[in-house]
Design an enzyme around this catalytic site. Structure first.
Site, short mmCIF file in Angstrom:
data_model
loop_
_atom_site.label_atom_id
_atom_site.label_comp_id
_atom_site.label_asym_id
_atom_site.label_seq_id
_atom_site.Cartn_x
_atom_site.Cartn_y
_atom_site.Cartn_z
N ASP A 149 -119.89 -190.04 -31.94
CA ASP A 149 -119.87 -190.44 -30.53
C ASP A 149 -119.19 -189.34 -29.71
OD1 ASP A 149 -117.11 -190.74 -30.78
OD2 ASP A 149 -117.23 -192.90 -31.08
N SER A 150 -119.02 -189.57 -28.41
CA SER A 150 -118.50 -188.51 -27.54
C SER A 150 -117.07 -188.10 -27.93
CB SER A 150 -118.53 -188.97 -26.09
OG SER A 150 -117.69 -190.10 -25.92
#
Lengths: 423, 79
Positions: free
Chosen positions: B36-37
């Site tokens: 994810d980010s």
């Protein structure tokens, strides 16, 4: 809680304490009079006036030791502060004990989490601050904030098990664990959830944490060579608390819900009382009125009287002032009944777990009710004042315990009392 | 694989907790490896630490695959 609404019972327990990882492992050592306190080994404490604490004991899980990798994925371990790991460990035990690891989707919507912490990610804050000033802002991990926020105990537990009910956190210093359990019970009582995973976690044994509490004049400094004797509530030689770490988590459940699924029931959360001192940031009001009122409110909520109390798990942190103020308040509350009740401070064995203390001690109350035994106050060799109360010195005492009360008082003058009863 | 590629792969396996076999040069951190980010920010920091290079934010955004990372680091080291 008699006032209104549904009955709330305890159906699962989880403990990670300086004595052991595990409920039965901790409880048997507590009853045997063992101490979880020792010299600080995690960092160099040689320039601190307090060099003792209740650190968790690393070791094989099967032997009651703490092996974080057995509970939390290695990737996740690196990304969260210790107190969140501790919450996940105690929650895993409690949820397994209650048989609530994999409820249905509909049941998940009715299951919430309310685990608090007094201080939160202090070790992470300490480390990130050093990185910020020594290496610059680009060296701050993206997981620093979500890994040190207090409500991420509840967040992480909910993510792991898919519990989508109320997700909440308490931050009331050393009253956190008791407030969390009391507030969670009220959510069930009011029908906002059927099951709540509730408790407290703390992992503040770092240089910054010890130095900070030393500056508050709160820690024991006279027992660096004899750590197991450092926490001595009510004893005339006590000189401050000894910091512990860990977590206590319970599964609370609507009584009818628990009965319908045939769950094992430890005790009922019968009463919850809260009060404020409005007096001083660190000292309790000298007349003990705050504690007196929180205990009275908890008993009234339970529909019980002081004469019904069998066992009190005291806040009793081993500070010169606090212990006697609480003792005075309990004596005034109990009156003639004081001679028939027992009150002990289990902080004598595990130290003060700050935001986890109230939750761990609620678990001890549930076990005291189950096993009809009061855990001891270690190191109580010479009481500083005379009292008709049995302070359970040195050795556990078998006795009838139908009603137990647990006190938790925190910095800022925040008080919570829980009443647990036999079902 | 080059030495840089081997070291990048090791970091990716360790940080994202994925099977070694999945970490090919073509693999996208987000689409193929489940990052994810926040994971990608942490990965970039780990690459900087391992190789002693600086990866500015705009460059970091262009690093989508394991191969992108290897190419960027190799270029930085040659510079």
């Amino acid at each position: 809680m008699a006032a209104s609404g549904r009955r709330v019972v305890v159906t699962g327990l989880g403990l990670l304490t300086p004595l052991a990882c595990g409920v039965e492992e901790t409880w048997s050592k507590l009853l045997a009079g063992e101490s979880g306190l020792g010299p600080i080994t995690r960092f160099d404490a040689s320039d601190l006036p307090c060099r003792i604490a209740g650190e968790l004991k690393k070791g094989p899980t099967a032997e009651g030791g703490f092996t974080p990798e057995d509970w939390v994925e290695a990737k996740e371990l690196r990304r969260v502060d210790d107190f969140i790991v501790y919450a996940l460990v105690a929650a895993a035990q409690a949820v397994r004990d209650a048989g609530w690891e994999a409820p249905s989707e509909a049941e998940k919507l009715r299951t919430g989490v309310l685990i608090g912490s007094g201080i939160g990610g202090l070790p992470s804050i300490e480390k990130a601050t050093l990185d910020l000033y020594e290496k610059g802002p680009r060296k701050i991990s993206p997981f620093f904030i979500p890994g040190s926020l207090i409500n991420l105990c509840s967040g992480q537990v909910a993510i792991k098990y898919g519990y989508k009910g109320p997700n909440h956190a308490v931050v009331t210093a050393c009253s956190t664990g008791a407030h969390a359990i009391g507030d969670a019970a009220r959510l069930i009582q009011r029908g906002e959830a059927d099951v709540m995973v509730a408790g407290g976690a703390e992992g503040a044994i770092c240089r910054l944490g010890i130095a900070g509490f030393v500056a508050c004049k709160a820690l024991s400094t006279g027992f660096n060579d004899e750590p197991s004797r450092g926490s001595r509530p009510y004893d005339k030689d006590r000189d401050g608390f000894v910091m512990g770490e860990g977590a206590g988590v319970v599964v609370l459940e609507d009584y009818e819900h628990a009965k319908a699924r045939g769950a094992k029931i430890y005790a009922e959360v019968k009463g919850y009382g809260l009060s404020g001192d409005a007096y001083h940031v660190t000292s309790p009001a000298p007349d003990g009125n705050g504690g007196f009122r929180s205990m009275s409110a908890a008993l009234a909520d339970a529909g019980l009287t002081p004469a019904d109390l069998d066992y009190i798990n005291a806040h009793g942190t081993s500070t010169p002032m606090g212990d006697e103020i609480e003792l005075g308040a309990v004596q005034r509350l109990l009156g003639d009944h004081a001679a028939k009740a027992s009150m002990s401070s289990t902080k004598s064995s595990i130290g003060h777990l700050l935001g986890a203390a109230g939750a761990v001690e609620a678990v001890f109350c549930a076990l005291a009710i189950r096993d009809q035994i009061a855990p001891p106050t270690l190191n109580l060799e010479n009481p500083s004042v005379e009292t008709p109360l049995d302070l359970v010195p040195l050795k556990a005492r078998k006795r009838e315990i139908r009603v137990a009360l647990s006190n938790s008082f925190g910095f800022g003058g925040t008080n919570a009392s829980l009443v647990l009863t036999q079902v | 694989m080059s030495d840089v590629a081997e070291r990048v792969k090791k970091i990716v396996v360790n940080y994202l907790n994925v099977d070694e076999g999945k970490v090919t040069l073509e693999a996208s951190f987000i689409d193929d490896l489940g990052a994810d980010s926040l994971d990608t920010v942490e990965l970039v920091m780990a690459f900087e630490e391992e190789f002693g290079v600086e990866i500015p934010d705009d460059a970091a955004e262009s690093i989508q695959t394991v191969g992108d990372a290897v190419a960027f680091i190799t270029k930085q080291q040659a510079a």
